[in-house]
Motif scaffolding. Structure first.
Motif, mmCIF file in Angstrom:
data_model
loop_
_atom_site.group_PDB
_atom_site.id
_atom_site.type_symbol
_atom_site.label_atom_id
_atom_site.label_comp_id
_atom_site.label_asym_id
_atom_site.label_seq_id
_atom_site.Cartn_x
_atom_site.Cartn_y
_atom_site.Cartn_z
ATOM 1 N N CYS A 1 0.634 -1.313 -0.054
ATOM 2 C CA CYS A 1 -0.116 0.062 -0.023
ATOM 3 C C CYS A 1 1.399 0.752 -0.212
ATOM 4 O O CYS A 1 -0.051 2.347 -0.756
ATOM 5 C CB CYS A 1 -1.532 0.096 1.199
ATOM 6 N N SER A 2 1.932 1.347 0.821
ATOM 7 C CA SER A 2 3.013 1.804 0.646
ATOM 8 C C SER A 2 3.442 2.657 -0.358
ATOM 9 O O SER A 2 3.560 3.926 -1.047
ATOM 10 C CB SER A 2 4.125 2.001 1.792
ATOM 11 N N ALA A 3 3.872 1.703 -1.289
ATOM 12 C CA ALA A 3 4.028 1.893 -3.144
ATOM 13 C C ALA A 3 3.592 2.726 -3.761
ATOM 14 O O ALA A 3 3.219 3.065 -4.276
ATOM 15 C CB ALA A 3 4.795 0.276 -3.003
ATOM 16 N N GLU A 4 2.051 1.749 -3.548
ATOM 17 C CA GLU A 4 0.585 2.782 -4.638
ATOM 18 C C GLU A 4 0.561 3.968 -3.373
ATOM 19 O O GLU A 4 0.181 4.342 -4.802
ATOM 20 C CB GLU A 4 -0.486 1.733 -4.161
ATOM 21 N N HIS A 5 0.924 4.572 -3.042
ATOM 22 C CA HIS A 5 1.149 5.555 -2.098
ATOM 23 C C HIS A 5 1.718 6.608 -2.463
ATOM 24 O O HIS A 5 1.140 7.879 -3.225
ATOM 25 C CB HIS A 5 0.304 5.612 -0.582
ATOM 26 N N LEU A 6 3.004 6.231 -2.686
ATOM 27 C CA LEU A 6 4.605 6.711 -3.492
ATOM 28 C C LEU A 6 3.365 6.889 -4.982
ATOM 29 O O LEU A 6 4.335 8.210 -5.123
ATOM 30 C CB LEU A 6 5.293 5.948 -3.285
ATOM 31 N N VAL A 7 3.312 5.859 -5.317
ATOM 32 C CA VAL A 7 3.110 6.142 -6.787
ATOM 33 C C VAL A 7 1.586 7.517 -7.172
ATOM 34 O O VAL A 7 1.748 8.677 -7.935
ATOM 35 C CB VAL A 7 2.238 5.218 -7.659
ATOM 36 N N GLY A 8 0.110 7.361 -5.925
ATOM 37 C CA GLY A 8 -0.041 7.868 -6.118
ATOM 38 C C GLY A 8 0.039 9.482 -5.622
ATOM 39 O O GLY A 8 -0.237 11.088 -6.469
ATOM 40 N N LEU A 9 0.869 9.957 -4.710
ATOM 41 C CA LEU A 9 1.709 11.182 -4.485
ATOM 42 C C LEU A 9 2.474 11.245 -5.105
ATOM 43 O O LEU A 9 2.137 12.751 -5.999
ATOM 44 C CB LEU A 9 2.770 10.926 -2.948
ATOM 45 N N THR A 10 3.258 11.203 -6.416
ATOM 46 C CA THR A 10 4.020 11.839 -7.408
ATOM 47 C C THR A 10 2.784 12.206 -8.226
ATOM 48 O O THR A 10 3.429 12.756 -8.913
ATOM 49 C CB THR A 10 4.640 10.117 -7.769
ATOM 50 N N LEU A 11 2.254 11.577 -8.336
ATOM 51 C CA LEU A 11 1.125 12.237 -9.250
ATOM 52 C C LEU A 11 0.487 12.872 -9.252
ATOM 53 O O LEU A 11 0.433 14.364 -9.960
ATOM 54 C CB LEU A 11 0.264 10.927 -10.296
ATOM 55 N N THR A 12 -0.380 13.137 -8.240
ATOM 56 C CA THR A 12 -0.514 14.775 -7.409
ATOM 57 C C THR A 12 0.176 15.821 -7.399
ATOM 58 O O THR A 12 0.448 16.798 -7.761
ATOM 59 C CB THR A 12 -1.460 14.651 -5.757
ATOM 60 N N LEU A 13 1.455 15.396 -7.210
ATOM 61 C CA LEU A 13 2.560 16.284 -7.219
ATOM 62 C C LEU A 13 2.566 16.803 -8.725
ATOM 63 O O LEU A 13 3.224 18.077 -8.479
ATOM 64 C CB LEU A 13 4.007 15.719 -6.519
ATOM 65 N N LYS A 14 2.500 15.360 -9.635
ATOM 66 C CA LYS A 14 3.320 16.379 -10.831
ATOM 67 C C LYS A 14 2.107 17.144 -11.536
ATOM 68 O O LYS A 14 2.114 18.158 -12.339
ATOM 69 C CB LYS A 14 3.538 14.665 -11.801
ATOM 70 N N MET A 15 0.885 16.900 -10.870
ATOM 71 C CA MET A 15 -0.307 17.692 -11.273
ATOM 72 C C MET A 15 -0.309 19.468 -10.745
ATOM 73 O O MET A 15 -0.989 19.939 -11.558
ATOM 74 C CB MET A 15 -1.861 16.694 -10.883
ATOM 75 N N ARG A 16 -0.305 19.233 -9.860
ATOM 76 C CA ARG A 16 -0.087 20.479 -8.725
ATOM 77 C C ARG A 16 1.630 21.370 -9.912
ATOM 78 O O ARG A 16 1.066 21.846 -9.959
ATOM 79 C CB ARG A 16 0.157 20.399 -7.760
#
Ligand SMILES: [Zn+2]
Length: 76
Positions: free
Chosen positions: A39-54
């Motif tokens: 889950c933390s790997a999945e969270h990291l992917v989501g976080l990276t995407l969110t970061l890129k979108m911002r």
């Protein structure tokens, strides 16, 4: 410590990333991410995407997001 399990963590990951969870749910998911590589790997992917979108929207990435990414990487 309460561990909510993978199902809840994954179901709430999106809201977690957008800081839309209640304080209790937020804590549950945080605890789970600390203890679950999957889950933390999945969270990291989501976080990276969110970061890129911002970044794409020319917004500065909040310091807390950077800290969370660093924490996720260094906790392995
Ligand atoms: Zn999990």
């Amino acid at each position: 410590m309460t561990d909510c399990g993978c199902d809840k963590a994954k179901a709430e990951l999106e809201e977690y990333l957008h800081r839309e969870l209640s304080a209790q749910d937020f804590q549950d998911v945080t605890d789970h991410l600390d203890n679950c590589d999957d889950c933390s790997a999945e969270h990291l992917v989501g976080l990276t995407l969110t970061l890129k979108m911002r970044t794409a929207c020319h917004e500065t990435a909040p310091q807390e997001l950077k800290a969370a990414v660093l924490a996720a990487i260094t906790s392995r």
